[in-house]
Design a protein around this motif. Sequence first.
Motif, mmCIF file in Angstrom:
data_model
loop_
_atom_site.group_PDB
_atom_site.id
_atom_site.type_symbol
_atom_site.label_atom_id
_atom_site.label_comp_id
_atom_site.label_asym_id
_atom_site.label_seq_id
_atom_site.Cartn_x
_atom_site.Cartn_y
_atom_site.Cartn_z
ATOM 1 N N SER A 1 0.836 -1.218 0.000
ATOM 2 C CA SER A 1 0.000 0.000 0.000
ATOM 3 C C SER A 1 0.861 1.255 0.000
ATOM 4 N N GLY A 2 2.149 1.062 0.174
ATOM 5 C CA GLY A 2 3.067 2.211 0.152
ATOM 6 C C GLY A 2 3.236 2.837 1.521
ATOM 7 N N LYS A 3 2.813 2.109 2.589
ATOM 8 C CA LYS A 3 2.816 2.752 3.902
ATOM 9 C C LYS A 3 4.225 3.073 4.409
ATOM 10 N N SER A 4 5.211 2.219 4.097
ATOM 11 C CA SER A 4 6.579 2.506 4.570
ATOM 12 C C SER A 4 7.080 3.825 4.001
ATOM 13 N N THR A 5 6.834 4.052 2.713
ATOM 14 C CA THR A 5 7.302 5.285 2.073
ATOM 15 C C THR A 5 6.592 6.497 2.674
ATOM 16 N N ASP B 1 7.903 7.048 6.240
ATOM 17 C CA ASP B 1 9.259 7.591 6.175
ATOM 18 C C ASP B 1 9.209 9.101 5.938
ATOM 19 N N ALA B 2 8.418 9.501 4.957
ATOM 20 C CA ALA B 2 8.303 10.938 4.628
ATOM 21 C C ALA B 2 7.672 11.699 5.798
ATOM 22 N N LEU B 3 6.691 11.091 6.432
ATOM 23 C CA LEU B 3 5.992 11.715 7.565
ATOM 24 C C LEU B 3 6.967 11.995 8.708
ATOM 25 N N CYS B 4 7.771 10.990 9.065
ATOM 26 C CA CYS B 4 8.690 11.131 10.203
ATOM 27 C C CYS B 4 9.821 12.104 9.876
ATOM 28 N N GLU C 1 -1.530 6.300 -6.758
ATOM 29 C CA GLU C 1 -0.258 6.280 -7.489
ATOM 30 C C GLU C 1 0.283 7.707 -7.548
ATOM 31 N N LYS C 2 1.532 7.874 -7.266
ATOM 32 C CA LYS C 2 2.200 9.188 -7.287
ATOM 33 C C LYS C 2 1.508 10.183 -6.337
ATOM 34 N N GLY C 3 0.887 9.670 -5.283
ATOM 35 C CA GLY C 3 0.133 10.577 -4.408
ATOM 36 C C GLY C 3 0.679 10.631 -2.996
ATOM 37 N N ILE C 4 1.956 10.296 -2.846
ATOM 38 C CA ILE C 4 2.512 10.215 -1.490
ATOM 39 C C ILE C 4 2.418 11.541 -0.745
ATOM 40 N N ALA C 5 2.733 12.642 -1.448
ATOM 41 C CA ALA C 5 2.719 13.948 -0.776
ATOM 42 C C ALA C 5 1.319 14.234 -0.225
ATOM 43 N N GLN D 1 -0.781 14.267 8.337
ATOM 44 C CA GLN D 1 -0.362 15.399 9.191
ATOM 45 C C GLN D 1 -1.583 16.154 9.724
ATOM 46 N N ALA D 2 -2.598 16.299 8.870
ATOM 47 C CA ALA D 2 -3.817 17.007 9.295
ATOM 48 C C ALA D 2 -4.529 16.214 10.399
#
Length: 233
Positions: A35-39, A42-45, A194-198, A205-206
């Motif tokens: 699901s892309g949770k690690s990526t 990682d970005a969140l932390c 897809e390509k929606g990590i940001a 964060q919200a």
Amino acid sequence: MIPTDAMFGHNRKKMANTHLYKPNLVIVISGPSGSGKSTVIDALCKADPTLKLSVSATTRNPRRGEVDGVNYHFLSKAEFEAHIQQGSFLEWAAYGDNLYGTLKSEIVAAREAGKDAVLEIEVKGSLQIRDHARDLAPARSLLIFIVPPSFATLEKRLRRRQTESEKELRQRLDIAKSEVLQIRHYDYWVHNPEKGIAQAVKQIQAIIAAERSRIDDKLIETINPLLGVEGVD
Ligand code: 5GP
């Protein structure tokens, strides 16, 4: 009515300079394998130094590039079982043919560092955390589920990373289906297109910002002396 200096008395300056929020969240993030949770995590932390990622223990073998003590505490089955006997885990669960667990010491380390803990764990462990809130006190849990765009995407991502055998990959897809059915037990869901990590990171964060603004006993204890009031209404 607009608050005046007289209402806040000598504490007004102090209040403006005080962070009212004292970290007390155990943020649990789940989502099917792929699901892309690690990526996302990682970005969140990386974006928020007040978050501390909990390093889980596991009996699975390290993948190429994974470092003991950084990605996981890699343990033998006997070592893992000894930790179970000693009561070292806040939660643990079997996933596929391996065991995974969160050491209580990881939560203590986050609290001592003055940070909120972030746990990337599967569904059975998340539900243990939700159901044993007392073990977390004075912290409280926040459960977030990351939803992938589709099962086809999951399969594509899992195949692309080439870390599982065909049998393990099938097992992960089966587990993914049963995990999505448990989403109702979570507090929030976040879509990770897809390509929606940001976008996914921003949404988490919200959610965290809203949870940090929740009024609870801990906040009342902090805010009352600052406002110069005592007791409970
Ligand atoms: P992976 O082998 O892909 O690293 O992880 C497999 C699954 O185990 C993932 O869903 C991951 O979130 C979960 N997991 C990782 N650490 C823990 C943990 O400490 N406890 C539990 N219950 N699951 C974990």
